[in-house]
Design an enzyme around this catalytic site. Structure first.
Site, mmCIF file in Angstrom:
data_model
loop_
_atom_site.group_PDB
_atom_site.id
_atom_site.type_symbol
_atom_site.label_atom_id
_atom_site.label_comp_id
_atom_site.label_asym_id
_atom_site.label_seq_id
_atom_site.Cartn_x
_atom_site.Cartn_y
_atom_site.Cartn_z
ATOM 1 N N ASP A 21 0.846 -1.127 0.277
ATOM 2 C CA ASP A 21 -0.047 0.048 -0.103
ATOM 3 C C ASP A 21 0.816 1.161 -0.118
ATOM 4 O OD1 ASP A 21 -2.208 1.483 0.036
ATOM 5 O OD2 ASP A 21 -2.452 1.398 2.286
ATOM 6 N N HIS A 38 3.289 3.506 -8.566
ATOM 7 C CA HIS A 38 3.056 2.001 -8.909
ATOM 8 C C HIS A 38 4.429 1.544 -10.002
ATOM 9 C CE1 HIS A 38 -0.837 1.863 -7.978
ATOM 10 N NE2 HIS A 38 -1.460 2.865 -8.597
ATOM 11 N N LEU A 132 11.807 -20.184 -3.534
ATOM 12 C CA LEU A 132 10.410 -19.386 -2.837
ATOM 13 C C LEU A 132 9.372 -19.580 -3.855
ATOM 14 C CD1 LEU A 132 9.445 -17.386 -1.209
ATOM 15 C CD2 LEU A 132 10.274 -15.629 -2.876
#
Length: 248
Positions: A21, A38, A132
């Site tokens: 956020d 962004h 991962l």
């Protein structure tokens, strides 16, 4: 000295979930357009994915785009989709180099065709990796996920393939988008908001929640390490008393 040196590798959360956020507010504070935030948020994605992979975290879920985000201004949604396609295309070689396997959860059918194609190719090209597990939540919301699970359960019950007694907590999890992953142990939200915004509502039941004022474009490895250290200093009781936990 890096905070990384203070992390107990034996007490790592196996699954970290992050609500990324603050991109828009970060850009606004710099007098820039929201898409500028962004764009720079992608650098934080790279840093945190790399940080988790280096530590040995097994699962990392990033809340990249919610079903509610489709209601944002059209130019921003279009820009985000273009950024998504471009980023996926560029990052696949890095994912493979670091043995990272990509997964996606959410209503992918709502994404533009080129985004769906890039995602499918990236998932396929990283499918053999064993390090991962990077889970991107795209066009995702927990209420949507639970609704879809209930629809499937009701359909199977109507067909006689399922009875009320068959629906336990364990079987219910098998109808969720996250059925192949363990529940997160640590959830991080950046930018100072103290809510989970329709993200993994069922799965976060016993996760440790960590909130920071740092905007996502500024959230890098040292911030990740700080969150993990905070997690490791907490007592996780799962409904038991402190005495019971300490006696184990």
């Amino acid at each position: 000295m890096s905070l990384k040196d203070s992390i107990n590798k034996d007490l790592l959360p196996s699954h970290i979930a992050i609500i990324m956020d603050g991109n828009g507010r970060w850009a606004k504070e710099k007098g820039e357009d929201r898409l500028f935030g962004h764009f720079h948020g992608v650098e934080s994605v790279r840093a945190n994915v790399e940080g988790c992979a280096e530590l040995g975290v097994q699962y990392l879920t990033l809340y990249a785009f919610s079903t509610e985000n489709w209601d944002r201004p059209e130019y921003e949604v279009k820009g985000l989709m273009e950024l998504l396609v471009d980023t996926i295309r560029k990052e696949v070689p890095t994912l493979n180099k670091n043995n990272i396997k990509l997964h996606v959860i959410g209503d992918i059918s709502m994404l533009p065709g080129n985004a769906q194609n890039e995602l499918a190719e990236a998932i396929n090209e990283t499918s053999a990796n064993t390090g991962l597990n990077l889970i991107m939540a795209l066009s995702y919301s927990s209420k949507w996920e639970i609704q879809q699970a209930l629809k499937q359960i009701v359909t199977e019950a109507a067909d006689g393939r399922l009875t009320p007694g068959d629906v336990t907590q364990e079987t219910f999890k098998n109808y969720l988008a996250t059925k192949n992953f363990p529940d997160p142990e640590l959830m991080i939200r950046t930018s100072g908001e103290h809510r989970i915004s329709n993200f993994l509502l069922y799965q976060l039941a016993y996760a440790e929640l960590y909130f920071t004022d740092v905007r996502w474009p500024d959230f890098r490895k040292e911030n990740l390490y700080e969150a993990i250290i905070d997690f490791q200093n907490r007592e996780r009781r799962f409904g038991k008393t402190s005495d019971q936990v300490q006696a184990q």
